[in-house]
Design a protein around this motif. Structure first.
Motif, PDB file in Angstrom:
ATOM      1  N   GLY A  16       0.843  -1.180   0.000  1.00 41.01           N
ATOM      2  CA  GLY A  16       0.000   0.000   0.000  1.00 41.01           C
ATOM      3  C   GLY A  16       0.879   1.230   0.000  1.00 41.01           C
ATOM      4  N   ILE A  17       1.242   1.732  -1.175  1.00 40.91           N
ATOM      5  CA  ILE A  17       2.233   2.787  -1.282  1.00 40.91           C
ATOM      6  C   ILE A  17       1.598   4.170  -1.275  1.00 40.91           C
ATOM      7  CG2 ILE A  17       3.946   1.390  -2.490  1.00 40.91           C
ATOM      8  CD1 ILE A  17       2.918   2.571  -5.092  1.00 40.91           C
ATOM      9  N   ASN A  18       2.388   5.168  -0.939  1.00 41.56           N
ATOM     10  CA  ASN A  18       1.948   6.553  -1.022  1.00 41.56           C
ATOM     11  C   ASN A  18       3.007   7.351  -1.781  1.00 41.56           C
ATOM     12  OD1 ASN A  18       4.038   7.296   0.863  1.00 41.56           O
ATOM     13  ND2 ASN A  18       2.698   6.670   2.547  1.00 41.56           N
ATOM     14  N   SER A  19       2.781   8.650  -1.935  1.00 46.76           N
ATOM     15  CA  SER A  19       3.698   9.459  -2.737  1.00 46.76           C
ATOM     16  C   SER A  19       5.089   9.538  -2.118  1.00 46.76           C
ATOM     17  CB  SER A  19       3.116  10.857  -2.943  1.00 46.76           C
ATOM     18  OG  SER A  19       2.864  11.488  -1.707  1.00 46.76           O
ATOM     19  N   ASN A  20       5.167   9.577  -0.786  1.00 44.03           N
ATOM     20  CA  ASN A  20       6.487   9.604  -0.139  1.00 44.03           C
ATOM     21  C   ASN A  20       7.283   8.348  -0.467  1.00 44.03           C
ATOM     22  OD1 ASN A  20       6.078  12.104   1.065  1.00 44.03           O
ATOM     23  ND2 ASN A  20       5.201  11.216   2.924  1.00 44.03           N
ATOM     24  N   ASP A  21       6.586   7.199  -0.466  1.00 46.11           N
ATOM     25  CA  ASP A  21       7.255   5.944  -0.827  1.00 46.11           C
ATOM     26  C   ASP A  21       7.820   6.018  -2.242  1.00 46.11           C
ATOM     27  OD1 ASP A  21       6.394   4.899   1.618  1.00 46.11           O
ATOM     28  OD2 ASP A  21       4.579   4.040   0.743  1.00 46.11           O
ATOM     29  N   LEU A  22       7.035   6.582  -3.155  1.00 48.22           N
ATOM     30  CA  LEU A  22       7.456   6.628  -4.554  1.00 48.22           C
ATOM     31  C   LEU A  22       8.613   7.603  -4.771  1.00 48.22           C
ATOM     32  CD1 LEU A  22       3.995   6.457  -6.362  1.00 48.22           C
ATOM     33  CD2 LEU A  22       5.691   4.633  -6.103  1.00 48.22           C
ATOM     34  N   TRP A  23       8.666   8.677  -4.000  1.00 48.92           N
ATOM     35  CA  TRP A  23       9.816   9.576  -4.091  1.00 48.92           C
ATOM     36  C   TRP A  23      11.074   8.884  -3.563  1.00 48.92           C
ATOM     37  CZ3 TRP A  23      10.780  13.817  -6.718  1.00 48.92           C
ATOM     38  CH2 TRP A  23       9.707  14.593  -7.183  1.00 48.92           C
ATOM     39  N   SER A  24      10.933   8.150  -2.458  1.00 43.29           N
ATOM     40  CA  SER A  24      12.081   7.406  -1.922  1.00 43.29           C
ATOM     41  C   SER A  24      12.526   6.327  -2.899  1.00 43.29           C
ATOM     42  CB  SER A  24      11.724   6.780  -0.571  1.00 43.29           C
ATOM     43  OG  SER A  24      11.516   7.763   0.416  1.00 43.29           O
ATOM     44  N   PHE A  25      11.561   5.678  -3.528  1.00 41.46           N
ATOM     45  CA  PHE A  25      11.844   4.656  -4.530  1.00 41.46           C
ATOM     46  C   PHE A  25      12.640   5.263  -5.684  1.00 41.46           C
ATOM     47  CE2 PHE A  25       9.966   2.029  -8.182  1.00 41.46           C
ATOM     48  CZ  PHE A  25      10.851   0.984  -8.012  1.00 41.46           C
ATOM     49  N   ALA A  26      12.226   6.437  -6.127  1.00 45.06           N
ATOM     50  CA  ALA A  26      12.919   7.101  -7.236  1.00 45.06           C
ATOM     51  C   ALA A  26      14.349   7.467  -6.859  1.00 45.06           C
ATOM     52  CB  ALA A  26      12.148   8.347  -7.654  1.00 45.06           C
ATOM     53  N   LYS A  27      14.534   7.951  -5.629  1.00 42.06           N
ATOM     54  CA  LYS A  27      15.891   8.302  -5.185  1.00 42.06           C
ATOM     55  C   LYS A  27      16.779   7.059  -5.140  1.00 42.06           C
ATOM     56  CE  LYS A  27      14.483  12.238  -2.305  1.00 42.06           C
ATOM     57  NZ  LYS A  27      14.369  12.732  -0.902  1.00 42.06           N
ATOM     58  N   THR A  28      16.226   5.955  -4.616  1.00 43.06           N
ATOM     59  CA  THR A  28      16.988   4.711  -4.555  1.00 43.06           C
ATOM     60  C   THR A  28      17.385   4.248  -5.944  1.00 43.06           C
ATOM     61  OG1 THR A  28      15.800   4.040  -2.548  1.00 43.06           O
ATOM     62  CG2 THR A  28      16.941   2.315  -3.754  1.00 43.06           C
ATOM     63  N   ALA A  29      16.454   4.351  -6.877  1.00 45.79           N
ATOM     64  CA  ALA A  29      16.708   3.907  -8.248  1.00 45.79           C
ATOM     65  C   ALA A  29      17.768   4.773  -8.923  1.00 45.79           C
ATOM     66  CB  ALA A  29      15.410   3.937  -9.049  1.00 45.79           C
ATOM     67  N   THR A  30      17.580   6.079  -8.874  1.00 45.80           N
ATOM     68  CA  THR A  30      18.516   6.964  -9.578  1.00 45.80           C
ATOM     69  C   THR A  30      19.893   6.980  -8.927  1.00 45.80           C
ATOM     70  OG1 THR A  30      17.572   8.862  -8.363  1.00 45.80           O
ATOM     71  CG2 THR A  30      16.721   8.420 -10.571  1.00 45.80           C
ATOM     72  N   ASN A  31      19.960   6.673  -7.621  1.00 47.93           N
ATOM     73  CA  ASN A  31      21.281   6.530  -6.986  1.00 47.93           C
ATOM     74  C   ASN A  31      22.093   5.428  -7.643  1.00 47.93           C
ATOM     75  OD1 ASN A  31      20.895   8.557  -5.138  1.00 47.93           O
ATOM     76  ND2 ASN A  31      20.322   7.221  -3.442  1.00 47.93           N
ATOM     77  N   ALA A  32      21.386   4.447  -8.220  1.00 48.88           N
ATOM     78  CA  ALA A  32      22.052   3.319  -8.873  1.00 48.88           C
ATOM     79  C   ALA A  32      22.075   3.469 -10.390  1.00 48.88           C
ATOM     80  CB  ALA A  32      21.351   2.012  -8.491  1.00 48.88           C
ATOM     81  N   GLY A  33      21.662   4.640 -10.891  1.00 46.52           N
ATOM     82  CA  GLY A  33      21.681   4.872 -12.329  1.00 46.52           C
ATOM     83  C   GLY A  33      20.462   4.370 -13.069  1.00 46.52           C
ATOM     84  N   VAL A  34      19.432   3.964 -12.331  1.00 48.97           N
ATOM     85  CA  VAL A  34      18.199   3.451 -12.941  1.00 48.97           C
ATOM     86  C   VAL A  34      17.235   4.609 -13.180  1.00 48.97           C
ATOM     87  CG1 VAL A  34      16.165   1.996 -12.591  1.00 48.97           C
ATOM     88  CG2 VAL A  34      18.427   1.172 -11.925  1.00 48.97           C
ATOM     89  N   THR A  35      16.732   4.739 -14.408  1.00 45.15           N
ATOM     90  CA  THR A  35      15.782   5.800 -14.723  1.00 45.15           C
ATOM     91  C   THR A  35      14.418   5.262 -15.167  1.00 45.15           C
ATOM     92  OG1 THR A  35      16.706   5.942 -16.956  1.00 45.15           O
ATOM     93  CG2 THR A  35      17.550   7.488 -15.301  1.00 45.15           C
ATOM     94  N   THR A  36      14.327   3.950 -15.371  1.00 48.31           N
ATOM     95  CA  THR A  36      13.049   3.301 -15.665  1.00 48.31           C
ATOM     96  C   THR A  36      12.943   2.065 -14.780  1.00 48.31           C
ATOM     97  OG1 THR A  36      13.062   4.026 -17.982  1.00 48.31           O
ATOM     98  CG2 THR A  36      11.613   2.196 -17.428  1.00 48.31           C
ATOM     99  N   ALA A  37      11.845   1.958 -14.029  1.00 51.97           N
ATOM    100  CA  ALA A  37      11.730   0.851 -13.080  1.00 51.97           C
ATOM    101  C   ALA A  37      10.302   0.334 -13.029  1.00 51.97           C
ATOM    102  CB  ALA A  37      12.168   1.289 -11.680  1.00 51.97           C
ATOM    103  N   THR A  38      10.182  -0.955 -12.853  1.00 49.65           N
ATOM    104  CA  THR A  38       8.878  -1.580 -12.703  1.00 49.65           C
ATOM    105  C   THR A  38       8.415  -1.499 -11.242  1.00 49.65           C
ATOM    106  OG1 THR A  38       9.963  -3.703 -12.311  1.00 49.65           O
ATOM    107  CG2 THR A  38       9.260  -3.230 -14.559  1.00 49.65           C
TER     108      THR A  38
END
Length: 286
Positions: free
Chosen positions: A214-236
């Motif tokens: 059950g995600i919210n917008s804060n979760d998705l911002w954290s998810f994006a930071k985690t992804a881009t920290n690793a060079g990921v710009t598209t994620a499932t």
């Protein structure tokens, strides 16, 4: 009115294109790449501003992560106990823990910081397959942390969860429990290890934990930071609960021009009926 073009200079650009594997410049307009090549080759796009911020850097295209979950953003609210060093959304590196003793010590450390006796201690990332001694977590390990507090330790694969005696008691899990995934010892008593959805749900239900799907917008911002920290710009976001709260969160974050990640949710078929699921997903696409 013509939009402006910025050409970024780099030490080297690895294009991942076998016909033009290496370049030195990339032209961008309105957030979209126009082309890569030399400065002379890109100048035909018209007037431009040359940006040399990355002139001493090697640039690569953003990676595509085809197997991940947006819950990676929400788990950082809790304690990481994985084997490998891991970087949180804010860039802090959390050192890996190499044995069961270290995991227990970390849990004891966190437990002592919790003032509310009713708060569940939740830890994640547990990865004992790398431990040299081959020891599996048992009730006796979590007894060292607390017999009174509810404790859950989620394995890194998501398919296994360890719960302490308090949780098992509240969930009425004992030797008589006949539920797939409730692991038992040779005497038929639960070890505290719970495999897959049915068994894990019994534990989550009595701990008051927010469901990680059950995600919210804060979760998705954290998810994006985690992804881009690793060079990921598209994620499932696999096994996504495409319910109102989650969908609203997807829409809210992706409306922001600053959101750095392309999200590709994959609907969790197991959470929808055969009758309603396909029509619900089709409606979302509209």
């Amino acid at each position: 009115m013509t939009s402006s073009t910025t050409i970024f200079a780099a030490k080297k650009i690895l294009t991942m294109n076998s016909y033009q594997p290496i370049a030195t410049h990339v032209a961008v307009r309105d957030g979209r790449i126009l082309g890569v090549g030399s400065l002379d080759e890109l100048a035909h796009w018209g007037d431009y501003t040359l940006n040399e911020t990355f002139c001493d850097k090697v640039l690569v295209p953003g990676f595509v992560e085809a197997h991940c979950h947006a819950m990676n953003g929400s788990v950082w609210e809790h304690t990481y106990v994985g084997y490998f060093d891991r970087t949180d959304p804010n860039g802090q590196v959390w050192p890996g823990i190499k044995n069961i003793t270290g995991v227990v010590e970390r849990l004891i450390e966190i437990e002592q910081t919790l003032d509310d006796s009713e708060e569940t201690l939740f830890a994640w990332g547990f990865d004992p397959i790398y431990f040299d001694d081959g020891v599996r977590m048992k009730l006796e390990h979590l007894d060292q942390v607390s017999r009174d507090r509810r404790i859950l330790v989620q394995h890194s694969n998501g398919h296994l969860l360890n719960a302490n005696r308090k949780v098992l008691e509240l969930a009425s899990i004992d030797a008589t429990t006949d539920v797939e995934g409730v692991m038992k010892d040779t005497d038929g008593n639960p070890t505290g290890e719970l495999g897959e959805m049915a068994a894990q749900f019994m534990a989550y239900k009595v701990t008051g934990m927010r469901k990680l799907d059950g995600i919210n917008s804060n979760d998705l911002w954290s998810f994006a930071k985690t992804a881009t920290n690793a060079g990921v710009t598209t994620a499932t976001d696999l096994h996504a609960r495409v319910e109102d709260q989650n969908v609203q969160a997807y829409v809210e974050v992706t409306k922001s021009a600053d959101y750095p990640l392309r999200l590709v949710p994959a609907a969790a078929a197991l959470t929808m009926s055969i009758q309603d699921g396909p029509s619900h997903v089709a409606q979302l696409k509209q």
